[in-house]
Design an enzyme around this catalytic site. Structure first.
Site, PDB file in Angstrom:
ATOM      1  N   THR A   1      19.973  51.951  73.907  1.00  0.00           N
ATOM      2  CA  THR A   1      19.351  51.913  72.475  1.00  0.00           C
ATOM      3  C   THR A   1      20.185  50.765  71.797  1.00  0.00           C
ATOM      4  O   THR A   1      20.989  49.927  72.127  1.00  0.00           O
ATOM      5  CB  THR A   1      19.550  53.266  71.788  1.00  0.00           C
TER       6      THR A   1
ATOM      7  N   GLU B   1      18.583  57.718  79.158  1.00  0.00           N
ATOM      8  CA  GLU B   1      19.083  56.834  78.113  1.00  0.00           C
ATOM      9  C   GLU B   1      20.476  57.105  77.436  1.00  0.00           C
ATOM     10  O   GLU B   1      20.805  58.069  77.519  1.00  0.00           O
ATOM     11  CB  GLU B   1      18.113  57.195  76.784  1.00  0.00           C
TER      12      GLU B   1
ATOM     13  N   HIS C   1      16.813  47.966  74.009  1.00  0.00           N
ATOM     14  CA  HIS C   1      16.018  48.221  73.277  1.00  0.00           C
ATOM     15  C   HIS C   1      16.305  47.147  72.281  1.00  0.00           C
ATOM     16  O   HIS C   1      17.517  46.487  71.954  1.00  0.00           O
ATOM     17  CB  HIS C   1      16.333  49.519  72.527  1.00  0.00           C
TER      18      HIS C   1
ATOM     19  N   HIS D   1       3.580  59.805  64.593  1.00  0.00           N
ATOM     20  CA  HIS D   1       4.831  58.999  63.766  1.00  0.00           C
ATOM     21  C   HIS D   1       4.862  59.464  62.434  1.00  0.00           C
ATOM     22  O   HIS D   1       3.720  59.798  61.849  1.00  0.00           O
ATOM     23  CB  HIS D   1       4.621  57.448  63.504  1.00  0.00           C
TER      24      HIS D   1
ATOM     25  N   GLN E   1      22.848  70.335  67.302  1.00  0.00           N
ATOM     26  CA  GLN E   1      21.637  69.240  67.568  1.00  0.00           C
ATOM     27  C   GLN E   1      20.262  69.669  67.333  1.00  0.00           C
ATOM     28  O   GLN E   1      19.566  68.725  66.841  1.00  0.00           O
ATOM     29  CB  GLN E   1      21.700  68.922  69.320  1.00  0.00           C
TER      30      GLN E   1
HETATM   31  P1  FAD Z   1       5.522  50.970  65.129  1.00  0.00           P
HETATM   32  O1  FAD Z   1       4.937  51.223  66.261  1.00  0.00           O
HETATM   33  O2  FAD Z   1       5.566  49.863  64.205  1.00  0.00           O
HETATM   34  O3  FAD Z   1       4.979  52.131  64.074  1.00  0.00           O
HETATM   35  C1  FAD Z   1       5.472  52.619  62.789  1.00  0.00           C
HETATM   36  C2  FAD Z   1       4.611  53.058  61.886  1.00  0.00           C
HETATM   37  O4  FAD Z   1       3.834  52.089  61.325  1.00  0.00           O
HETATM   38  C3  FAD Z   1       3.695  54.261  62.651  1.00  0.00           C
HETATM   39  O5  FAD Z   1       3.272  55.166  61.665  1.00  0.00           O
HETATM   40  C4  FAD Z   1       2.225  53.250  62.966  1.00  0.00           C
HETATM   41  O6  FAD Z   1       1.148  53.995  63.025  1.00  0.00           O
HETATM   42  C5  FAD Z   1       2.413  52.421  61.755  1.00  0.00           C
HETATM   43  N1  FAD Z   1       1.797  51.026  61.896  1.00  0.00           N
HETATM   44  C6  FAD Z   1       1.892  50.319  63.197  1.00  0.00           C
HETATM   45  N2  FAD Z   1       1.349  49.172  63.011  1.00  0.00           N
HETATM   46  C7  FAD Z   1       0.830  48.947  61.793  1.00  0.00           C
HETATM   47  C8  FAD Z   1      -0.157  48.181  61.196  1.00  0.00           C
HETATM   48  N3  FAD Z   1      -0.389  46.953  61.708  1.00  0.00           N
HETATM   49  N4  FAD Z   1      -0.308  48.595  59.998  1.00  0.00           N
HETATM   50  C9  FAD Z   1       0.054  49.715  59.438  1.00  0.00           C
HETATM   51  N5  FAD Z   1       0.492  50.341  59.919  1.00  0.00           N
HETATM   52  C10 FAD Z   1       1.072  50.200  61.085  1.00  0.00           C
HETATM   53  N6  FAD Z   1      15.324  53.261  66.906  1.00  0.00           N
HETATM   54  C11 FAD Z   1      16.238  52.285  66.792  1.00  0.00           C
HETATM   55  O7  FAD Z   1      16.724  51.988  65.798  1.00  0.00           O
HETATM   56  N7  FAD Z   1      16.699  52.043  67.911  1.00  0.00           N
HETATM   57  C12 FAD Z   1      16.414  52.458  69.075  1.00  0.00           C
HETATM   58  O8  FAD Z   1      16.837  51.800  70.034  1.00  0.00           O
HETATM   59  C13 FAD Z   1      15.308  53.353  68.967  1.00  0.00           C
HETATM   60  N8  FAD Z   1      14.571  53.724  70.423  1.00  0.00           N
HETATM   61  C14 FAD Z   1      13.566  54.748  70.334  1.00  0.00           C
HETATM   62  C15 FAD Z   1      13.082  54.975  71.467  1.00  0.00           C
HETATM   63  C16 FAD Z   1      11.839  55.573  71.499  1.00  0.00           C
HETATM   64  C17 FAD Z   1      11.342  56.047  72.861  1.00  0.00           C
HETATM   65  C18 FAD Z   1      11.183  56.142  70.289  1.00  0.00           C
HETATM   66  C19 FAD Z   1      10.027  56.964  70.223  1.00  0.00           C
HETATM   67  C20 FAD Z   1      11.872  55.825  69.053  1.00  0.00           C
HETATM   68  C21 FAD Z   1      13.091  55.035  69.104  1.00  0.00           C
HETATM   69  N9  FAD Z   1      13.468  54.489  67.968  1.00  0.00           N
HETATM   70  C22 FAD Z   1      14.872  53.726  67.955  1.00  0.00           C
HETATM   71  C23 FAD Z   1      13.165  54.850  66.710  1.00  0.00           C
HETATM   72  C24 FAD Z   1      11.978  53.876  65.925  1.00  0.00           C
HETATM   73  O9  FAD Z   1      12.698  52.739  65.563  1.00  0.00           O
HETATM   74  C25 FAD Z   1      11.314  54.803  64.833  1.00  0.00           C
HETATM   75  O10 FAD Z   1      10.552  55.884  65.023  1.00  0.00           O
HETATM   76  C26 FAD Z   1      10.544  53.841  63.881  1.00  0.00           C
HETATM   77  O11 FAD Z   1      10.286  54.514  62.497  1.00  0.00           O
HETATM   78  C27 FAD Z   1       9.356  53.326  64.229  1.00  0.00           C
HETATM   79  O12 FAD Z   1       9.457  52.505  65.414  1.00  0.00           O
HETATM   80  P2  FAD Z   1       8.136  51.929  66.299  1.00  0.00           P
HETATM   81  O13 FAD Z   1       8.493  50.807  67.215  1.00  0.00           O
HETATM   82  O14 FAD Z   1       7.452  53.255  67.043  1.00  0.00           O
HETATM   83  O15 FAD Z   1       6.906  51.374  65.209  1.00  0.00           O
END
Ligand code: FAD
Length: 293
Positions: free
Chosen positions: A48, A17, A77, A152, A215
């Protein structure tokens, strides 16, 4: 090439990444670092995206450059939470125009200035909304989603988090990449639970090599990850010696990766943080293993 097809291969592989520059002035140095990593010929590279959109054009530039110059498949991303439908649709069109087939669909962290917003007015609430949008725009996209072996931070229970994860997969996620973790047992436990919940798509473990003591705090704050005593001892002992800490952190990450391969995980994603030397060292440590079946 689609990542879902790469994941069908049974030989151990590594993906890396990188993150885009925040400003035009650092574009060239970031481009060079990402090219150095691309020369290692990883299975794919993810780029990202700065939530809020600030770095979005650089995400695509870097991803396109790696793909076109080095033939390395790229995963762009994209986040949605602070964006309008119009902006997201334009970004999706840009991704298609750049010829990128793989998209990591993320919600993104909620920016501080939006914390007290009236959320009923938001166009996107969760990553699942973006996954549906991507599928509608192009059924051929290969879509990744994030998952959290240690749940999360906003979820209250793991079963609720897994229920939401299943919704993402049902909406069209082809594979999942995990948040960083430092104890592989947490991953194995998580995999068992999600398989029980009917989530069958491939899961790519994400490994973060911690190469300097500063870190550590940032990584824990970002991910909420559990730090095993073995890892804490290593930071205690070597944290004040940068070269020794780097070597120990790379060795720890390598050890985690070997254990994952030994447990039949084929592709491991390394959060290589634009550090070609770290990516190279990890790859060198695994040279014979990467050639094995
Ligand atoms: P979601 O899948 O939407 O989940 C977020 C929270 O909401 C979880 O607690 C979930 O259980 C809950 N949830 C989901 N759907 C619902 C629903 N319908 N109703 C109620 N609750 C719900 N961030 C960046 O800004 N840029 C990046 O490039 C980036 N890359 C990443 C790559 C990886 C592999 C990971 C693990 C994280 C990355 N992140 C990045 C961080 C990420 O954006 C954050 O962790 C963010 O808080 C959650 O994103 P998500 O897509 O997992 O959200």
């Amino acid at each position: 090439m689609k990542i879902i097809d790469l994941l069908k291969q049974n030989t151990p592989s590594l993906s890396f990444e990188v993150f885009p520059p925040k400003t035009e002035t650092t574009f060239e140095s970031v481009k060079i670092a990402t090219e150095e990593i691309a020369k290692l010929k990883p299975s794919f590279m993810s780029v990202t995206y700065g939530a809020g959109g600030g770095t979005s054009k650089y995400t695509l530039n870097i991803a396109k450059n790696i793909k076109e110059l080095y033939g390395v498949p790229t995963l762009a991303h994209l986040t949605c939470v602070s964006s309008t439908k119009e902006t997201v649709r334009q970004k999706i069109a840009d991704i298609r125009e750049a010829g990128i087939q793989n998209v990591m669909a993320l919600r993104g962290d909620i920016p501080d200035h939006m914390a007290d917003d009236d959320r009923t007015k938001w166009d996107y609430h969760y990553a699942v909304d973006l996954i549906r949008e991507l599928k509608e725009a192009d059924a051929n996209f290969c879509i990744g989603g994030a998952c959290y072996p240690e749940i999360h931070p906003e979820s209250t229970t793991q079963s609720d988090d897994i229920k939401r994860l299943k919704e993402k997969v049902d909406a069209g996620c082809d594979f999942l990449t995990t948040q960083m973790f430092f104890d592989n047992n947490l991953l194995y436990n998580f995999l068992y639970k999600i398989r029980e919940a009917g989530i069958t798509v491939p899961v790519i473990p994400g490994i973060m090599p911690i190469t300097n003591a500063n870190q550590v705090e940032r990584a824990i704050k970002l991910s909420g990850s559990f730090m095993p005593q073995r890892f804490k001892s290593l930071v205690d002992k070597f944290g004040s010696n940068p070269a020794a800490m780097k070597q120990a952190g790379i060795a720890y990450a390598t050890d985690q990766i070997i254990d994952l391969y030994a447990n039949n995980i084929t592709n491991v994603h390394v959060y290589s943080m634009n550090k070609p030397d770290v990516a190279q060292k990890i790859q060198d440590n695994l040279s014979d293993i990467l050639l094995s079946d």
